[in-house]
Design an enzyme around this catalytic site. Structure first.
Site, PDB file in Angstrom:
ATOM      1  CG  HIS A  74      -2.041  -0.951   1.165  1.00 53.44           C
ATOM      2  ND1 HIS A  74      -3.138  -0.857   1.959  1.00 53.44           N
ATOM      3  CD2 HIS A  74      -2.253  -2.009   0.360  1.00 53.44           C
ATOM      4  CE1 HIS A  74      -3.991  -1.826   1.666  1.00 53.44           C
ATOM      5  NE2 HIS A  74      -3.469  -2.550   0.696  1.00 53.44           N
ATOM      6  CE1 TYR A 197      -5.119   3.638   9.019  1.00 50.42           C
ATOM      7  CE2 TYR A 197      -5.737   3.682  11.335  1.00 50.42           C
ATOM      8  CZ  TYR A 197      -4.940   3.205  10.318  1.00 50.42           C
ATOM      9  OH  TYR A 197      -3.952   2.291  10.600  1.00 50.42           O
ATOM     10  N   PRO A 286      -4.013   0.309  19.226  1.00 54.17           N
ATOM     11  CG  PRO A 286      -5.896  -0.946  18.657  1.00 54.17           C
ATOM     12  CD  PRO A 286      -5.258  -0.234  19.800  1.00 54.17           C
ATOM     13  CE  LYS A 290       3.902   3.295  13.740  1.00 53.93           C
ATOM     14  NZ  LYS A 290       4.064   2.872  12.367  1.00 53.93           N
ATOM     15  CE1 TYR A 378      -1.195   3.930   9.707  1.00 56.67           C
ATOM     16  CE2 TYR A 378       0.214   2.529   8.374  1.00 56.67           C
ATOM     17  CZ  TYR A 378      -0.965   2.741   9.046  1.00 56.67           C
ATOM     18  OH  TYR A 378      -1.918   1.744   9.076  1.00 56.67           O
TER      19      TYR A 378
HETATM   20  P1  FAD Z   1       2.170 -12.026  21.521  1.00 56.96           P
HETATM   21  O1  FAD Z   1       1.828 -12.055  20.098  1.00 56.96           O
HETATM   22  O2  FAD Z   1       1.086 -11.762  22.521  1.00 56.96           O
HETATM   23  O3  FAD Z   1       2.855 -13.413  21.868  1.00 56.96           O
HETATM   24  C1  FAD Z   1       3.071 -13.853  23.188  1.00 56.96           C
HETATM   25  C2  FAD Z   1       2.987 -15.356  23.221  1.00 56.96           C
HETATM   26  O4  FAD Z   1       3.345 -15.823  24.516  1.00 56.96           O
HETATM   27  C3  FAD Z   1       1.585 -15.885  22.972  1.00 56.96           C
HETATM   28  O5  FAD Z   1       1.603 -16.829  21.928  1.00 56.96           O
HETATM   29  C4  FAD Z   1       1.164 -16.483  24.296  1.00 56.96           C
HETATM   30  O6  FAD Z   1       0.287 -17.576  24.137  1.00 56.96           O
HETATM   31  C5  FAD Z   1       2.510 -16.891  24.877  1.00 56.96           C
HETATM   32  N1  FAD Z   1       2.558 -16.997  26.331  1.00 56.96           N
HETATM   33  C6  FAD Z   1       2.014 -16.172  27.259  1.00 56.96           C
HETATM   34  N2  FAD Z   1       2.284 -16.607  28.489  1.00 56.96           N
HETATM   35  C7  FAD Z   1       3.034 -17.733  28.348  1.00 56.96           C
HETATM   36  C8  FAD Z   1       3.628 -18.637  29.282  1.00 56.96           C
HETATM   37  N3  FAD Z   1       3.505 -18.471  30.592  1.00 56.96           N
HETATM   38  N4  FAD Z   1       4.322 -19.694  28.797  1.00 56.96           N
HETATM   39  C9  FAD Z   1       4.461 -19.888  27.468  1.00 56.96           C
HETATM   40  N5  FAD Z   1       3.918 -19.048  26.541  1.00 56.96           N
HETATM   41  C10 FAD Z   1       3.221 -17.985  26.993  1.00 56.96           C
HETATM   42  N6  FAD Z   1      -1.502  -4.471  16.963  1.00 56.96           N
HETATM   43  C11 FAD Z   1      -1.692  -3.742  15.875  1.00 56.96           C
HETATM   44  O7  FAD Z   1      -0.732  -3.112  15.407  1.00 56.96           O
HETATM   45  N7  FAD Z   1      -2.933  -3.724  15.257  1.00 56.96           N
HETATM   46  C12 FAD Z   1      -3.994  -4.486  15.726  1.00 56.96           C
HETATM   47  O8  FAD Z   1      -5.075  -4.477  15.157  1.00 56.96           O
HETATM   48  C13 FAD Z   1      -3.822  -5.256  16.871  1.00 56.96           C
HETATM   49  N8  FAD Z   1      -4.838  -6.011  17.363  1.00 56.96           N
HETATM   50  C14 FAD Z   1      -4.640  -6.742  18.504  1.00 56.96           C
HETATM   51  C15 FAD Z   1      -5.676  -7.503  19.045  1.00 56.96           C
HETATM   52  C16 FAD Z   1      -5.502  -8.228  20.216  1.00 56.96           C
HETATM   53  C17 FAD Z   1      -6.642  -9.056  20.792  1.00 56.96           C
HETATM   54  C18 FAD Z   1      -4.249  -8.166  20.883  1.00 56.96           C
HETATM   55  C19 FAD Z   1      -4.028  -8.910  22.191  1.00 56.96           C
HETATM   56  C20 FAD Z   1      -3.217  -7.422  20.333  1.00 56.96           C
HETATM   57  C21 FAD Z   1      -3.395  -6.696  19.146  1.00 56.96           C
HETATM   58  N9  FAD Z   1      -2.353  -5.941  18.562  1.00 56.96           N
HETATM   59  C22 FAD Z   1      -2.543  -5.207  17.466  1.00 56.96           C
HETATM   60  C23 FAD Z   1      -1.021  -5.909  19.110  1.00 56.96           C
HETATM   61  C24 FAD Z   1      -0.098  -6.914  18.408  1.00 56.96           C
HETATM   62  O9  FAD Z   1      -0.838  -8.026  17.986  1.00 56.96           O
HETATM   63  C25 FAD Z   1       0.962  -7.259  19.427  1.00 56.96           C
HETATM   64  O10 FAD Z   1       1.723  -6.082  19.646  1.00 56.96           O
HETATM   65  C26 FAD Z   1       1.873  -8.421  19.023  1.00 56.96           C
HETATM   66  O11 FAD Z   1       1.156  -9.630  19.114  1.00 56.96           O
HETATM   67  C27 FAD Z   1       3.097  -8.476  19.922  1.00 56.96           C
HETATM   68  O12 FAD Z   1       3.805  -9.655  19.695  1.00 56.96           O
HETATM   69  P2  FAD Z   1       4.507 -10.401  20.900  1.00 56.96           P
HETATM   70  O13 FAD Z   1       5.252 -11.519  20.267  1.00 56.96           O
HETATM   71  O14 FAD Z   1       5.214  -9.453  21.758  1.00 56.96           O
HETATM   72  O15 FAD Z   1       3.313 -10.954  21.822  1.00 56.96           O
HETATM   73  C1  DHB Z   2      -4.975  -3.176  11.085  1.00 59.33           C
HETATM   74  C2  DHB Z   2      -4.947  -2.972  12.433  1.00 59.33           C
HETATM   75  C3  DHB Z   2      -4.626  -1.733  12.926  1.00 59.33           C
HETATM   76  O1  DHB Z   2      -4.587  -1.529  14.240  1.00 59.33           O
HETATM   77  C4  DHB Z   2      -4.330  -0.681  12.079  1.00 59.33           C
HETATM   78  O2  DHB Z   2      -4.036   0.520  12.602  1.00 59.33           O
HETATM   79  C5  DHB Z   2      -4.347  -0.898  10.723  1.00 59.33           C
HETATM   80  C6  DHB Z   2      -4.674  -2.152  10.220  1.00 59.33           C
HETATM   81  C7  DHB Z   2      -5.326  -4.521  10.565  1.00 59.33           C
HETATM   82  O3  DHB Z   2      -5.626  -5.390  11.385  1.00 59.33           O
HETATM   83  O4  DHB Z   2      -5.317  -4.714   9.349  1.00 59.33           O
END
Ligand code: FAD
Ligand code: DHB
Length: 398
Positions: A74, A197, A286, A290, A378
């Site tokens: 995009h 947005y 979100p 980021k 962004y």
């Molecule tokens: P995570 O992806 O959370 O991974 C952590 C992992 O650790 C998980 O698989 C979990 O099961 C595992 N874990 C936890 N505790 C334990 C334990 N005790 N032992 C073993 N494993 C464990 N960001 C955006 O930019 N846009 C979005 O739209 C967006 N939507 C989101 C929606 C939801 C519901 C959530 C929760 C987050 C969202 N985010 C979004 C944020 C983004 O998805 C996270 O920043 C990203 O997942 C971070 O990655 P991570 O690897 O740090 O953590």
């Molecule tokens: C998506 C999620 C976001 O939080 C955003 O700012 C843009 C796109 C997505 O899930 O595609």
């Protein structure tokens, strides 16, 4: 006999898997522990936007082949408010683009890569405790308690994990935003070729996508919203109104959920031998897309520091890890808060705040400087300054 490894990694999200992948490129052994099963982790619907630098990191480290085939490039986004749509052209303003590619696709690619390379990823293995000083992990698998002794620990287990609890003497900066997002994954072709947005009297809406057949949609809802109050008809009607898309086609809803919005930063991102990365270290609202990008950027920095320690015994880069991340983390927080307040209706519906927001939006699309500021953040706030140099990762003895 206690099992030993060089790096124990808690969590198979983007941060944990990418850390394991980067360490493997340098010949450093790691074990990833994930409490959920593989199918659950690969199906979890979350973020969808990769910054320029995050896509580069995946590509340069050899994990970007499917992303480059299937990800959607995009060159900008649309801002929709006061009944009109405005394009912010990232490519023209910054020379960079973004990639729309679901987080669960990144996770699938990294898991496949780790397993193909003989990596040790243990699913349904819940870490019960981390001893940050001894580098000891206690985990439960097949209803048995087991132990692993590691030189270093990467706590990549999200915001409610054991890593956060094992940190000592840290500062926690936190802000709760008074909204939540209702997120919908639907089998319907995207109504626009780029993200929309939208700010409306009713609140924020976002139109994103995963493929030419699948749309990802979000609606601002109140902080304590109950999903039961959102039957399908209401969801589609509200999306049409807020996005200014009266003919948005209704499709099968594949996934729906409500996510509260928080900002959290934990500093420093380290206690003794344990280093936190990704959501374990910081949560962002979100709106700026980021979270996943920052998680990938953290482990790019952390992997270099860990490799340096295994290679030379020098702790200098490990000691600097938190400081090296701080500017990017706060810059991404700043941008995410800016986007959130720019686009969300405040809970009280204050008319002054509403007019001020419309003035901010008009300025953002009307001034090249303001549009460029949005664009450069962004495409880059989470990964700017993070350099992945594959040559650094060669030649470390296992
Ligand atoms: P995570 O992806 O959370 O991974 C952590 C992992 O650790 C998980 O698989 C979990 O099961 C595992 N874990 C936890 N505790 C334990 C334990 N005790 N032992 C073993 N494993 C464990 N960001 C955006 O930019 N846009 C979005 O739209 C967006 N939507 C989101 C929606 C939801 C519901 C959530 C929760 C987050 C969202 N985010 C979004 C944020 C983004 O998805 C996270 O920043 C990203 O997942 C971070 O990655 P991570 O690897 O740090 O953590
Ligand atoms: C998506 C999620 C976001 O939080 C955003 O700012 C843009 C796109 C997505 O899930 O595609």
């Amino acid at each position: 006999m206690i099992e030993r490894t060089q790096v124990a990694i808690v969590g198979a999200g983007p941060a944990g898997l990418m850390l394991s992948h980067l360490l493997d490129l340098a010949g450093v052994r790691s074990v990833v522990f994930e409490t959920r099963d593989r199918a659950y982790v690969e199906a979890r619907v979350r973020a969808g936007v990769l910054e320029h630098g995050a896509a580069e990191l995946l590509r340069a480290s050899g994990a970007g082949a499917r992303m480059d085939r299937e990800g959607l490039v995009h060159r900008g986004i649309y801002l929709h408010f006061a009944g009109a749509r405005h394009h912010i052209d990232f490519d023209e303003l910054t020379g960079r683009t973004i990639l729309v590619y679901g987080q669960q696709e990144v996770v699938k690619d990294l898991i496949a890569g780790r397993l193909e390379a003989g990596g040790d990823v243990r699913f349904e293995a819940e870490v019960a405790a981390v001893d940050a000083r001894l580098g000891e992990i206690r985990y439960l698998q097949d209803q048995q308690e087991r132990f692993v002794q590691a030189d270093l620990v990467g706590a990549c287990d999200g915001s409610h994990g054991v890593g956060r609890r094992a940190l000592e003497g840290v500062s926690v900066y936190e802000h709760v935003h008074p909204h939540s997002w209702l997120g919908i994954l639907a089998r319907t072709p995207p109504a626009s070729e780029e993200l929309i947005y939208a700010y409306h009297d009713h609140g924020f809406a976002l139109h994103s996508m995963r493929s030419p057949e699948i749309s990802r949609l979000y609606l601002q809802v109140s902080q304590d919203e109950d999903l039961a109050g959102w039957p399908e008809e209401r969801i589609w009607e509200e999306l049409r109104i807020r996005l200014g898309e009266p003919s948005l086609p209704q499709g099968e809803i594949l996934d729906v959920g409500i996510t509260p919005m928080r900002s959290v930063v934990v500093e420093p991102m380290q206690t003794a031998r344990m280093f936190v990365a990704g959501d374990a270290a910081h949560i962002l609202p979100p709106t700026g897309a980021k979270g996943m990008n920052l998680a990938l950027a953290d482990v790019a920095v952390l992997s270099v520091a860990m490799v340096e320690w295994f290679r030379s015994g020098s702790t200098a880069a490990l000691e600097r890890y938190s400081q090296d991340c701080a500017n990017r983390v706060w810059r991404a927080q700043r941008f995410s808060s800016f986007m959130t307040s720019l686009l969300h209706r405040d809970a009280e519906g204050d008319p002054f705040e509403h007019r001020l927001r419309l003035a901010n939006l008009a300025y953002t699309v009307g001034s090249r400087a303001a549009a460029a500021s949005l664009a450069e953040n962004y495409v880059g706030a989470a990964t700017d300054g993070v350099v992945f140099d594959p040559s650094l990762f060669n030649g470390v003895a296992r």
